[in-house]
Design an enzyme around this catalytic site. Sequence first.
Site, PDB file in Angstrom:
ATOM      1  N   LYS A  44      47.101 -20.707  64.320  1.00  0.00           N
ATOM      2  CA  LYS A  44      46.812 -20.710  65.628  1.00  0.00           C
ATOM      3  C   LYS A  44      47.095 -21.881  66.711  1.00  0.00           C
ATOM      4  O   LYS A  44      47.244 -21.564  67.728  1.00  0.00           O
ATOM      5  CB  LYS A  44      45.394 -19.973  65.911  1.00  0.00           C
ATOM      6  N   GLY A  45      47.223 -22.896  66.096  1.00  0.00           N
ATOM      7  CA  GLY A  45      47.188 -24.056  66.730  1.00  0.00           C
ATOM      8  C   GLY A  45      48.523 -24.364  67.760  1.00  0.00           C
ATOM      9  O   GLY A  45      48.216 -25.086  68.641  1.00  0.00           O
ATOM     10  N   GLU A 100      55.410 -26.136  65.860  1.00  0.00           N
ATOM     11  CA  GLU A 100      54.321 -26.546  65.363  1.00  0.00           C
ATOM     12  C   GLU A 100      53.271 -27.463  66.351  1.00  0.00           C
ATOM     13  O   GLU A 100      53.848 -27.960  67.391  1.00  0.00           O
ATOM     14  CB  GLU A 100      54.515 -27.563  64.266  1.00  0.00           C
ATOM     15  N   LYS A 132      51.746 -37.099  63.322  1.00  0.00           N
ATOM     16  CA  LYS A 132      50.754 -38.277  62.774  1.00  0.00           C
ATOM     17  C   LYS A 132      51.356 -38.851  61.720  1.00  0.00           C
ATOM     18  O   LYS A 132      50.910 -38.593  60.674  1.00  0.00           O
ATOM     19  CB  LYS A 132      49.371 -37.423  62.551  1.00  0.00           C
ATOM     20  N   PHE A 153      40.949 -37.545  64.376  1.00  0.00           N
ATOM     21  CA  PHE A 153      41.150 -36.001  64.365  1.00  0.00           C
ATOM     22  C   PHE A 153      40.942 -35.904  65.854  1.00  0.00           C
ATOM     23  O   PHE A 153      39.885 -36.284  66.523  1.00  0.00           O
ATOM     24  CB  PHE A 153      39.870 -35.473  63.681  1.00  0.00           C
ATOM     25  N   ASP A 160      41.886 -27.212  66.752  1.00  0.00           N
ATOM     26  CA  ASP A 160      40.555 -26.767  66.672  1.00  0.00           C
ATOM     27  C   ASP A 160      39.659 -27.801  65.886  1.00  0.00           C
ATOM     28  O   ASP A 160      40.553 -28.668  64.973  1.00  0.00           O
ATOM     29  CB  ASP A 160      40.379 -25.201  66.226  1.00  0.00           C
TER      30      ASP A 160
HETATM   31  P1  IMP Z   1      49.943 -30.562  57.516  1.00  0.00           P
HETATM   32  O1  IMP Z   1      48.838 -31.499  57.019  1.00  0.00           O
HETATM   33  O2  IMP Z   1      51.017 -31.481  58.143  1.00  0.00           O
HETATM   34  O3  IMP Z   1      50.279 -29.513  56.588  1.00  0.00           O
HETATM   35  O4  IMP Z   1      49.306 -29.926  58.853  1.00  0.00           O
HETATM   36  C1  IMP Z   1      48.252 -28.851  58.511  1.00  0.00           C
HETATM   37  C2  IMP Z   1      47.542 -28.449  59.866  1.00  0.00           C
HETATM   38  O5  IMP Z   1      46.294 -29.282  59.868  1.00  0.00           O
HETATM   39  C3  IMP Z   1      48.249 -28.611  61.284  1.00  0.00           C
HETATM   40  O6  IMP Z   1      48.891 -27.643  61.484  1.00  0.00           O
HETATM   41  C4  IMP Z   1      47.017 -28.515  62.038  1.00  0.00           C
HETATM   42  O7  IMP Z   1      46.628 -27.225  61.989  1.00  0.00           O
HETATM   43  C5  IMP Z   1      45.903 -29.036  61.176  1.00  0.00           C
HETATM   44  N1  IMP Z   1      45.541 -30.359  61.931  1.00  0.00           N
HETATM   45  C6  IMP Z   1      45.896 -31.803  61.423  1.00  0.00           C
HETATM   46  N2  IMP Z   1      45.572 -32.812  61.832  1.00  0.00           N
HETATM   47  C7  IMP Z   1      44.530 -32.339  62.930  1.00  0.00           C
HETATM   48  C8  IMP Z   1      44.035 -32.614  63.950  1.00  0.00           C
HETATM   49  O8  IMP Z   1      43.848 -33.807  64.248  1.00  0.00           O
HETATM   50  N3  IMP Z   1      42.998 -31.932  64.647  1.00  0.00           N
HETATM   51  C9  IMP Z   1      43.204 -30.647  64.497  1.00  0.00           C
HETATM   52  N4  IMP Z   1      43.914 -29.933  63.530  1.00  0.00           N
HETATM   53  C10 IMP Z   1      44.677 -31.019  62.879  1.00  0.00           C
HETATM   54 MG    MG Z   2      49.098 -25.612  62.361  1.00  0.00          MG
END
Ligand code: IMP
Ligand code: MG
Length: 188
Positions: A44-45, A100, A132, A153, A160
């Site tokens: 949903k992000g 994304e 990040k 975070f 969220d």
């Molecule tokens: P990935 O670790 O690159 O696979 O990202 C996975 C998901 O983690 C992202 O699409 C976000 O939904 C969530 N996420 C990562 N960092 C944050 C943050 O700082 N705040 C909120 N959601 C996060």
């Molecule tokens: Mg996401």
Amino acid sequence: MNADIARIVLTEERIAGKVKEAAAWLDGKFSKANTAPLFIGVLKGSVMFFCDLVRAMHTPVVIDFMKVSSYGTNASSSGMPKIEMDLSESVSGRDVVLVEDIVDSGFTLARLRELMIGRGAKTFTVVTLLDKPARRVVSVRADFACFEVGDEFIVGYGLDYAQRYRNLPYIGVLKREIYEDETKGIKR
Ligand code: IMP
Ligand code: MG
């Protein structure tokens, strides 16, 4: 400002300005394409970013969504993101643009790239609101990242904490006491 937010990282105005730049970059890339590119929003992000982005573009696009969840332990995502809802469109032979919210460990992006290439996407472009890099586990990068953020975070504008704060119009850091009370920790 929301009482649970300690500090604003990106204001509504800064986000809006950068979204316009991303839209212009995409227009430049796809305005001469024969067929409309397929824009995929990762639920949903990315919803807020996705809607603002496609509305700021002049190129006709086709939109679709998929839902991916990174299962695993609290503060870190697992290496096996799960497809919870798939696309309704076929990606075969099409220009695919993945939108994304944030590239964190990189597991989600790596998985989706592999999936779209495997399904025969003609081109695969990744646009992310946030990057990040400090937390990257898999070596992946977006073609366009609006903002680079540090290792903290953040919530708001789609992002969220326990399904809350997505509708904040800005991006900010949550107050420590909000997640320190939780036994489950930060669930991503
Ligand atoms: P990935 O670790 O690159 O696979 O990202 C996975 C998901 O983690 C992202 O699409 C976000 O939904 C969530 N996420 C990562 N960092 C944050 C943050 O700082 N705040 C909120 N959601 C996060
Ligand atoms: Mg996401």
